[in-house]
Design a protein around this motif. Structure first.
Motif, PDB file in Angstrom:
ATOM      1  N   VAL A  48       0.854  -1.182   0.000  1.00  0.00           N
ATOM      2  CA  VAL A  48       0.000   0.000   0.000  1.00  0.00           C
ATOM      3  C   VAL A  48       0.894   1.237   0.000  1.00  0.00           C
ATOM      4  O   VAL A  48       1.839   1.331   0.791  1.00  0.00           O
ATOM      5  N   GLY A  49       0.597   2.175  -0.884  1.00  0.00           N
ATOM      6  CA  GLY A  49       1.365   3.412  -0.942  1.00  0.00           C
ATOM      7  C   GLY A  49       0.649   4.462  -1.765  1.00  0.00           C
ATOM      8  O   GLY A  49      -0.373   4.190  -2.395  1.00  0.00           O
ATOM      9  N   ARG A  50       1.213   5.670  -1.772  1.00  0.00           N
ATOM     10  CA  ARG A  50       0.569   6.785  -2.466  1.00  0.00           C
ATOM     11  C   ARG A  50       0.766   6.746  -3.982  1.00  0.00           C
ATOM     12  O   ARG A  50      -0.089   7.193  -4.739  1.00  0.00           O
ATOM     13  N   SER A  51       1.930   6.266  -4.418  1.00  0.00           N
ATOM     14  CA  SER A  51       2.313   6.381  -5.824  1.00  0.00           C
ATOM     15  C   SER A  51       2.086   5.068  -6.573  1.00  0.00           C
ATOM     16  O   SER A  51       2.725   4.054  -6.264  1.00  0.00           O
ATOM     17  N   ALA A  52       1.211   5.102  -7.565  1.00  0.00           N
ATOM     18  CA  ALA A  52       0.951   3.897  -8.357  1.00  0.00           C
ATOM     19  C   ALA A  52       2.201   3.448  -9.100  1.00  0.00           C
ATOM     20  O   ALA A  52       2.484   2.242  -9.196  1.00  0.00           O
ATOM     21  N   SER A  53       2.976   4.400  -9.618  1.00  0.00           N
ATOM     22  CA  SER A  53       4.169   4.030 -10.379  1.00  0.00           C
ATOM     23  C   SER A  53       5.229   3.396  -9.489  1.00  0.00           C
ATOM     24  O   SER A  53       5.878   2.412  -9.874  1.00  0.00           O
ATOM     25  N   LYS A  54       5.411   3.938  -8.272  1.00  0.00           N
ATOM     26  CA  LYS A  54       6.385   3.346  -7.347  1.00  0.00           C
ATOM     27  C   LYS A  54       5.935   1.962  -6.893  1.00  0.00           C
ATOM     28  O   LYS A  54       6.750   1.043  -6.753  1.00  0.00           O
ATOM     29  N   LEU A  55       4.646   1.803  -6.665  1.00  0.00           N
ATOM     30  CA  LEU A  55       4.128   0.489  -6.272  1.00  0.00           C
ATOM     31  C   LEU A  55       4.331  -0.528  -7.383  1.00  0.00           C
ATOM     32  O   LEU A  55       4.721  -1.673  -7.126  1.00  0.00           O
ATOM     33  N   GLU A  56       4.085  -0.120  -8.620  1.00  0.00           N
ATOM     34  CA  GLU A  56       4.273  -1.030  -9.746  1.00  0.00           C
ATOM     35  C   GLU A  56       5.733  -1.443  -9.879  1.00  0.00           C
ATOM     36  O   GLU A  56       6.046  -2.619 -10.094  1.00  0.00           O
ATOM     37  N   ALA A  66      -3.130   4.216  -1.808  1.00  0.00           N
ATOM     38  CA  ALA A  66      -3.840   4.868  -0.714  1.00  0.00           C
ATOM     39  C   ALA A  66      -2.882   5.796   0.016  1.00  0.00           C
ATOM     40  O   ALA A  66      -1.667   5.579   0.036  1.00  0.00           O
ATOM     41  N   ASP A  67      -3.445   6.826   0.640  1.00  0.00           N
ATOM     42  CA  ASP A  67      -2.675   7.798   1.419  1.00  0.00           C
ATOM     43  C   ASP A  67      -2.916   7.530   2.895  1.00  0.00           C
ATOM     44  O   ASP A  67      -4.045   7.646   3.378  1.00  0.00           O
ATOM     45  N   ILE A  68      -1.867   7.167   3.623  1.00  0.00           N
ATOM     46  CA  ILE A  68      -2.026   6.805   5.028  1.00  0.00           C
ATOM     47  C   ILE A  68      -2.576   7.960   5.859  1.00  0.00           C
ATOM     48  O   ILE A  68      -3.196   7.736   6.904  1.00  0.00           O
ATOM     49  N   ALA A  69      -2.387   9.186   5.405  1.00  0.00           N
ATOM     50  CA  ALA A  69      -2.870  10.338   6.160  1.00  0.00           C
ATOM     51  C   ALA A  69      -4.350  10.624   5.930  1.00  0.00           C
ATOM     52  O   ALA A  69      -4.921  11.496   6.574  1.00  0.00           O
ATOM     53  N   SER A  70      -4.974   9.876   5.005  1.00  0.00           N
ATOM     54  CA  SER A  70      -6.382  10.078   4.691  1.00  0.00           C
ATOM     55  C   SER A  70      -7.204   8.897   5.186  1.00  0.00           C
ATOM     56  O   SER A  70      -7.060   7.777   4.685  1.00  0.00           O
ATOM     57  N   ARG A  71      -8.074   9.149   6.128  1.00  0.00           N
ATOM     58  CA  ARG A  71      -8.894   8.069   6.673  1.00  0.00           C
ATOM     59  C   ARG A  71      -9.760   7.420   5.593  1.00  0.00           C
ATOM     60  O   ARG A  71      -9.846   6.187   5.519  1.00  0.00           O
ATOM     61  N   THR A  72     -10.390   8.226   4.756  1.00  0.00           N
ATOM     62  CA  THR A  72     -11.260   7.659   3.730  1.00  0.00           C
ATOM     63  C   THR A  72     -10.467   6.835   2.722  1.00  0.00           C
ATOM     64  O   THR A  72     -10.932   5.782   2.269  1.00  0.00           O
ATOM     65  N   SER A  84      -9.004   1.334   0.892  1.00  0.00           N
ATOM     66  CA  SER A  84      -7.977   0.367   0.494  1.00  0.00           C
ATOM     67  C   SER A  84      -8.175  -0.983   1.182  1.00  0.00           C
ATOM     68  O   SER A  84      -7.836  -2.027   0.619  1.00  0.00           O
ATOM     69  N   PHE A  85      -8.733  -0.977   2.396  1.00  0.00           N
ATOM     70  CA  PHE A  85      -8.941  -2.234   3.114  1.00  0.00           C
ATOM     71  C   PHE A  85     -10.279  -2.882   2.785  1.00  0.00           C
ATOM     72  O   PHE A  85     -10.509  -4.046   3.148  1.00  0.00           O
ATOM     73  N   ALA A  86     -11.138  -2.177   2.088  1.00  0.00           N
ATOM     74  CA  ALA A  86     -12.457  -2.726   1.781  1.00  0.00           C
ATOM     75  C   ALA A  86     -12.369  -3.972   0.906  1.00  0.00           C
ATOM     76  O   ALA A  86     -13.238  -4.850   0.963  1.00  0.00           O
ATOM     77  N   SER A  87     -11.315  -4.060   0.104  1.00  0.00           N
ATOM     78  CA  SER A  87     -11.159  -5.203  -0.801  1.00  0.00           C
ATOM     79  C   SER A  87     -10.203  -6.256  -0.265  1.00  0.00           C
ATOM     80  O   SER A  87      -9.845  -7.193  -0.992  1.00  0.00           O
ATOM     81  N   MET A  88      -9.784  -6.135   0.979  1.00  0.00           N
ATOM     82  CA  MET A  88      -8.836  -7.088   1.557  1.00  0.00           C
ATOM     83  C   MET A  88      -9.532  -8.392   1.924  1.00  0.00           C
ATOM     84  O   MET A  88     -10.761  -8.482   1.977  1.00  0.00           O
ATOM     85  N   THR A  89      -8.697  -9.389   2.191  1.00  0.00           N
ATOM     86  CA  THR A  89      -9.155 -10.638   2.789  1.00  0.00           C
ATOM     87  C   THR A  89      -8.339 -10.839   4.071  1.00  0.00           C
ATOM     88  O   THR A  89      -7.725  -9.899   4.555  1.00  0.00           O
ATOM     89  N   SER A  95      -5.240   2.946   9.845  1.00  0.00           N
ATOM     90  CA  SER A  95      -4.920   1.673   9.194  1.00  0.00           C
ATOM     91  C   SER A  95      -5.318   0.479  10.054  1.00  0.00           C
ATOM     92  O   SER A  95      -5.897  -0.495   9.558  1.00  0.00           O
ATOM     93  N   ILE A  96      -4.985   0.543  11.329  1.00  0.00           N
ATOM     94  CA  ILE A  96      -5.316  -0.568  12.228  1.00  0.00           C
ATOM     95  C   ILE A  96      -6.827  -0.717  12.346  1.00  0.00           C
ATOM     96  O   ILE A  96      -7.362  -1.836  12.285  1.00  0.00           O
ATOM     97  N   LYS A  97      -7.527   0.396  12.497  1.00  0.00           N
ATOM     98  CA  LYS A  97      -8.985   0.351  12.575  1.00  0.00           C
ATOM     99  C   LYS A  97      -9.579  -0.302  11.334  1.00  0.00           C
ATOM    100  O   LYS A  97     -10.462  -1.156  11.428  1.00  0.00           O
ATOM    101  N   ALA A  98      -9.085   0.084  10.169  1.00  0.00           N
ATOM    102  CA  ALA A  98      -9.601  -0.466   8.922  1.00  0.00           C
ATOM    103  C   ALA A  98      -9.244  -1.934   8.741  1.00  0.00           C
ATOM    104  O   ALA A  98      -9.971  -2.687   8.091  1.00  0.00           O
TER     105      ALA A  98
END
Length: 244
Positions: A41-49, A63-69, A74-79, A118-121
């Motif tokens: 998980v990270g802010r930059s799609a290119s860096k993640l790729e 995802a941006d760790i500083a943004s709750r939404t 980002s965790f909505a699609s996790m398992t 993050s932990i809450k999510a």
């Protein structure tokens, strides 16, 4: 890496927030080498790729760790999550007497509020044998003489948060790795000349005679994930920086 740690992570799903560079990427590589399955998980799609390609494959989520939404989405699609590792956080410095405090507070939000979001999510996907590894830092014990008050407050708060959550979330384990000076892109913000001076000073002053490597912090993170009898602890990997 010992056989016990390797067995503990084999087949485990590990979410690494901040896994596209530096300590997070090194931790992801160690997890992958031990047979773990990764979500970065990270802010930059290119860096993640780029990180996923370097690792030979990993699921990535922007995802941006500083943004709750953003984090909640980002965790909505996790398992099922076996381990959550949080290494994300920037570095802003400046003397409070002559610096606007708002930019400095970004560090507090990213390094303390971000892990809370993050932990809450992540809670719906964690289980009794899961663990959480947060990232603190040497400034909690030995801040510099000036310019890093907010960073010091943030990493100190992370340590207190981990101890409290180790009790609140039991039997889920919560620990902190506290690096000292580590050679990562985090220090690129200072420019090459200042960056070089910082690391030369470390070589001259630290008992080990050099700055740390991301891989060395990754080994500590692997230990905290793998040892099922460690919780509420802060593991210092600082080359003796707290002593000098």
């Amino acid at each position: 890496m010992n056989a016990g740690a390797r067995a503990a992570l084999d087949g485990a799903h590990v979410v690494v927030i901040g896994g596209s560079s530096g300590i997070g990427l090194a931790a992801a590589a160690a997890i992958k080498a031990q047979g773990g399955h990764l979500t970065l998980v990270g802010r930059s799609a290119s860096k993640l790729e780029a990180a996923a390609q370097q690792l030979g494959g990993a699921r990535t989520v922007v995802a941006d760790i500083a943004s709750r939404t953003s984090i909640e989405a980002s965790f909505a699609s996790m398992t099922r999550i076996d381990h959550l590792v949080i290494t994300a956080g920037s570095l802003h410095t400046g003397k409070l007497v002559d610096t606007d405090p708002d930019p400095l507070l970004v560090d507090l939000h990213e390094r303390l509020a971000g892990p809370l979001y993050s932990i809450k999510a992540a809670l719906p996907w964690l289980h009794a044998r899961s663990s959480i590894v947060l990232t603190g830092g040497q400034y909690a014990d030995r801040p510099p003489s000036s310019g890093a008050a907010i960073v010091a407050a943030a990493v100190s708060g992370v340590e207190a948060l981990a101890r409290a959550l180790a009790l609140e979330l039991k039997p889920i384990r919560v620990n902190v790795v506290a690096p000292g000076l580590v050679d990562t892109p985090l220090f690129d913000v200072f420019g090459q000349e200042t960056r070089s001076a910082i690391f030369k000073q470390a070589a001259d002053s630290l008992p080990v005679g050099r700055a740390g490597r991301p891989e060395e912090i990754a080994e500590a993170i692997s230990f905290l994930m793998s040892n099922g009898y460690v919780t509420g602890e802060v593991l210092h990997v600082d080359g003796g920086g707290r002593l000098v």
